[in-house]
Design a protein around this motif. Structure first.
Motif, short mmCIF file in Angstrom:
data_model
loop_
_atom_site.label_atom_id
_atom_site.label_comp_id
_atom_site.label_asym_id
_atom_site.label_seq_id
_atom_site.Cartn_x
_atom_site.Cartn_y
_atom_site.Cartn_z
N LEU A 59 0.82 -1.20 -0.05
CA LEU A 59 -0.11 -0.03 0.09
C LEU A 59 0.86 1.26 -0.09
O LEU A 59 0.48 2.17 -0.77
CB LEU A 59 -0.96 0.05 1.22
N THR A 60 1.83 1.25 0.84
CA THR A 60 2.82 2.36 0.93
C THR A 60 3.43 2.52 -0.55
O THR A 60 3.58 3.50 -1.04
CB THR A 60 4.05 2.21 2.07
N ALA A 61 4.03 1.34 -1.01
CA ALA A 61 4.64 1.63 -2.28
C ALA A 61 3.64 2.28 -3.35
O ALA A 61 4.03 3.18 -4.04
CB ALA A 61 5.14 0.01 -2.64
N ALA A 62 2.66 1.53 -3.48
CA ALA A 62 1.55 1.92 -4.54
C ALA A 62 1.06 3.28 -4.36
O ALA A 62 1.05 4.04 -5.23
CB ALA A 62 0.27 1.10 -4.57
N SER A 63 1.13 3.79 -3.01
CA SER A 63 0.59 5.34 -2.89
C SER A 63 1.71 6.02 -3.16
O SER A 63 1.33 7.26 -3.46
CB SER A 63 0.56 5.39 -1.20
N TRP A 64 3.14 5.74 -2.90
CA TRP A 64 4.07 6.51 -3.25
C TRP A 64 4.10 6.88 -4.67
O TRP A 64 4.40 7.95 -5.16
CB TRP A 64 5.60 5.88 -2.65
N VAL A 65 4.07 5.75 -5.40
CA VAL A 65 4.19 5.83 -6.95
C VAL A 65 3.19 6.94 -7.27
O VAL A 65 3.22 7.69 -7.94
CB VAL A 65 4.02 4.67 -7.54
N PHE A 66 1.88 6.72 -6.91
CA PHE A 66 0.69 7.42 -7.40
C PHE A 66 0.63 8.61 -7.00
O PHE A 66 0.68 9.72 -7.79
CB PHE A 66 -0.61 6.61 -6.70
N GLN A 67 1.23 8.97 -5.78
CA GLN A 67 1.16 10.23 -5.10
C GLN A 67 2.14 11.09 -5.74
O GLN A 67 2.07 12.31 -5.96
CB GLN A 67 0.87 10.45 -3.74
N THR A 68 3.41 10.69 -5.77
CA THR A 68 4.71 11.20 -5.82
C THR A 68 4.67 11.81 -7.25
O THR A 68 4.76 12.99 -7.58
CB THR A 68 5.84 10.45 -5.67
N VAL A 69 4.17 10.85 -8.22
CA VAL A 69 4.15 11.08 -9.78
C VAL A 69 3.29 12.42 -9.98
O VAL A 69 3.66 13.48 -10.49
CB VAL A 69 3.89 9.93 -10.68
N ILE A 70 2.19 12.00 -9.66
CA ILE A 70 1.17 13.30 -9.97
C ILE A 70 1.51 14.49 -9.09
O ILE A 70 1.33 15.80 -9.42
CB ILE A 70 -0.28 12.54 -9.42
N ALA A 71 1.71 14.46 -7.74
CA ALA A 71 2.13 15.86 -6.92
C ALA A 71 3.35 16.48 -7.56
O ALA A 71 3.29 17.61 -7.56
CB ALA A 71 2.26 15.35 -5.64
N LEU A 72 4.14 15.72 -8.05
CA LEU A 72 5.30 16.34 -8.53
C LEU A 72 5.10 17.19 -9.96
O LEU A 72 5.60 18.29 -9.75
CB LEU A 72 6.48 15.33 -8.92
N LEU A 73 4.23 16.44 -10.67
CA LEU A 73 4.04 17.06 -11.80
C LEU A 73 3.07 18.30 -11.81
O LEU A 73 3.18 19.48 -12.27
CB LEU A 73 3.32 16.21 -12.95
N LEU A 74 2.15 18.14 -10.91
CA LEU A 74 1.18 19.09 -10.68
C LEU A 74 1.95 20.18 -9.74
O LEU A 74 1.68 21.50 -10.08
CB LEU A 74 -0.19 18.67 -9.75
N GLY A 75 2.55 20.01 -8.94
CA GLY A 75 3.47 20.97 -8.13
C GLY A 75 4.16 21.88 -9.13
O GLY A 75 4.38 23.16 -8.98
#
Lengths: 271, 301
Positions: A59-75
């Protein structure tokens, strides 16, 4: 410094106490009785624990991929200063304001097979329930991480982009050669917060799936809650909790060590 | 929304000065950072954010029998406030006032304790203040889940179980690490000269704290207030475990209980979710700048 004492009493003392309780048997009434290593032995031999640990990591790994990719691009995108970005960023942030409880309930309703958007029993299948938790967690926390990346991206000196443009680097080249390396430290911060924060998916799990179907979404905090506050085996719950603390802080420390050093150097090189 | 709702970038640093960029260059720079692909991506994310919120609002205005037959994405044909009435008549005010009490108390405790700690951490350089500061750094990484069992023991031994204090005290404690970090960040920016000037005038440390540090750290303090209030308002774990009866029940726990209470009445459930979010949303509209600016600093350096 009464403040330090207050904090120590409600946060640090309990942490130490958790270790002590993990060597006792306590049903929530009366006083804990020492039982030595029993809880830890049970922990090592518990199949549910193994499954739960695996689920938590996954769950942590999947959340990391999902959130980091999107948050980084959006940020990075939102770090620009046009007006429409400011307005959009304001809207993006709204999910973070709602409580985990409210968000879990919202998606509980929207994913309800009789009522919801998708007329399918997503929460009834193992992978569906798991993915739902990853998505709901991301929906809630991506705004927060976006903000962190936005702050980080704004601090990248503009001269770097100007120099790169003169050297003829294109948009994507600039992103991978300047933006990403410059944000390494920000990625670390966000990752540490995300890893520790993924334990707070407890609320989402409790409301959305109750650990189910079966035990297929019972992450460690949920297992601990069940052991303690459902089965009244607080000694065993403390053993799980102690394990959580060690794992969370250990992981945070490793992340900071691994990435913190390099990022400082690369920042200097860039100057 | 005006352009000043977002924290302005820091004034240009000196290294940008040697080649003062003409306005055209500046524009070019922005277009370089944004591009059609990421623009599209942000619109997609906007939809992901807004569709569930829209579905929630629309469903909460739909009567229960209609909600079960229609798709929640359709606009409600005959909007009704019945669901909101149902929720408001089921003790929602009590939950709201409990939550407000918790939020105010948590903010008061956090401010009262974190401001002096941050002040001491910035102003004194001895082993103890450094150690205390590191304790709070560590505190950021302590998951509340991990200490909830021993806290339960402590709360029971203090005879606080099933009271609002049982929620307030741990919530405040867990809001402190971030508060201290944010405050230390802002207090560091206060110039040393100002303290020296005040010291020369014979000001006591207390006076320096209240007449110099606090007014100058207003930005950080408002961030902390909002952040602590948000945590107290949205907290779930501590209320779930440290309270039991209706008396000290807070909003999040009330929502959780509505699931069983309202059963299949999903529109009423969603109306309660909307109602629970309104106060926080109102605060956000007023204090967006402080909240966003303060959190943005977390990953900055």
């Amino acid at each position: 410094m009464p403040g330090v004492l207050f904090f120590a009493f409600f946060a640090v003392v309990p942490m130490v106490l958790a270790f002590y309780l993990s060597f006792t048997s306590w049903d929530g009434l009366g006083d804990p009785q020492p039982v030595g290593l029993d809880n830890w032995r049970k922990l090592v031999n518990d199949d549910r624990m193994v499954q739960s640990l695996w689920l938590t990591v996954l769950l942590t790994a999947a959340s990391w991929v999902f959130q980091t990719v999107i948050a980084l691009l959006l940020g990075v995108w939102a770090a620009g200063r046009q007006r429409n970005r400011a307005v959009l960023s304001a809207i993006f942030f709204v999910p973070f304001l709602l409580s985990s409880t409210a968000i879990a309930l919202l998606f509980y309703a929207l994913l309800d097979p009789n009522f919801g958007i998708i007329q399918e029993n997503i929460l009834g299948s193992s992978s569906g329930a798991f993915l739902a938790i990853v998505f709901v967690g991301g929906w809630q926390f991506i705004p927060f991480h976006t903000l962190i990346y936005q702050g980080g991206a704004r601090q990248i000196p503009e001269v770097l982009y100007q120099a790169a443009a003169i050297d003829g680097a294109g948009r994507y080249r600039q992103f991978f050669s300047i933006t990403l390396p410059q944000l390494r430290h920000t990625v670390t911060t966000s990752t540490v917060l995300l890893v520790v924060g993924s334990l707070t998916y407890f609320e989402t799990v409790l409301i959305l799936t109750k650990g189910g179907p079966g035990t297929d979404t019972a992450i460690l905090p949920y297992l601990m809650y069940e052991a303690g506050f459902k089965s009244y085996d607080f000694g065993y719950a403390s053993a799980i909790a102690s394990f959580l603390v060690v794992a969370a802080t250990g992981l945070s420390l490793i992340l900071v060590r691994l990435t913190g050093f390099g990022s400082m150097r690369s920042t200097r090189e860039g100057m | 929304m005006s352009h000043d709702t977002l924290p302005r970038p820091r004034p240009a640093k000196t290294e940008e000065r040697p080649t003062p960029p003409p306005p055209r260059r500046r524009r070019k720079h922005w277009t370089r950072r944004g591009n059609p692909v990421s623009g599209l991506g942000s619109v997609i994310w906007l939809a992901i954010v807004l569709v569930p919120i829209y579905a929630m609002l629309s469903a909460s205005l739909t009567s229960q029998d209609k909600a079960l037959t229609g798709n929640p994405l359709n606009p409600p044909t005959s909007p009704t406030l019945d669901n909101y009435n149902t929720v408001l008549n089921s003790g929602f005010g009590h939950l709201l006032s409990n939550t407000a009490i918790v939020a105010v108390a948590v903010v008061a405790i956090v401010l009262g304790l974190s401001v002096p700690i941050a002040y001491v951490a910035v102003r004194t350089r001895n082993r103890w203040s450094g150690l205390a500061f590191r304790l709070f750094l560590l505190g950021v990484a302590i998951p509340a889940q991990a200490v909830v069992v021993p806290l339960y023991l402590l709360i029971a031994k203090l005879n606080l179980y099933d009271s609002l204090l049982a929620v307030i005290l741990p919530t405040a404690a867990f809001a402190m690490p971030v508060s201290v970090l944010v405050l230390v960040g802002t207090l560091r920016d206060v110039s040393e000269d100002l303290y020296e000037a005040m010291a020369l005038d014979g000001a006591s440390p207390q006076r320096m704290l209240f007449q110099l540090a606090v007014p100058l750290a207003k930005g950080g303090i408002s961030t902390v207030v909002i952040f602590a209030a948000l945590q107290a308002w949205n907290g779930f774990l501590f209320p779930l475990i440290f309270t039991q009866s209706d008396g000290p029940r807070v909003l999040t726990l009330g929502l959780f209980n509505y699931v069983s209470q309202f059963g299949v009445n999903i529109p009423a459930l969603l109306a309660s979710v909307v109602l629970s979010g309104i106060p926080i949303f109102a605060v956000y509209l007023v204090a967006r700048r402080a909240l966003v600016g303060g959190l943005m600093g977390v990953g900055g350096k």
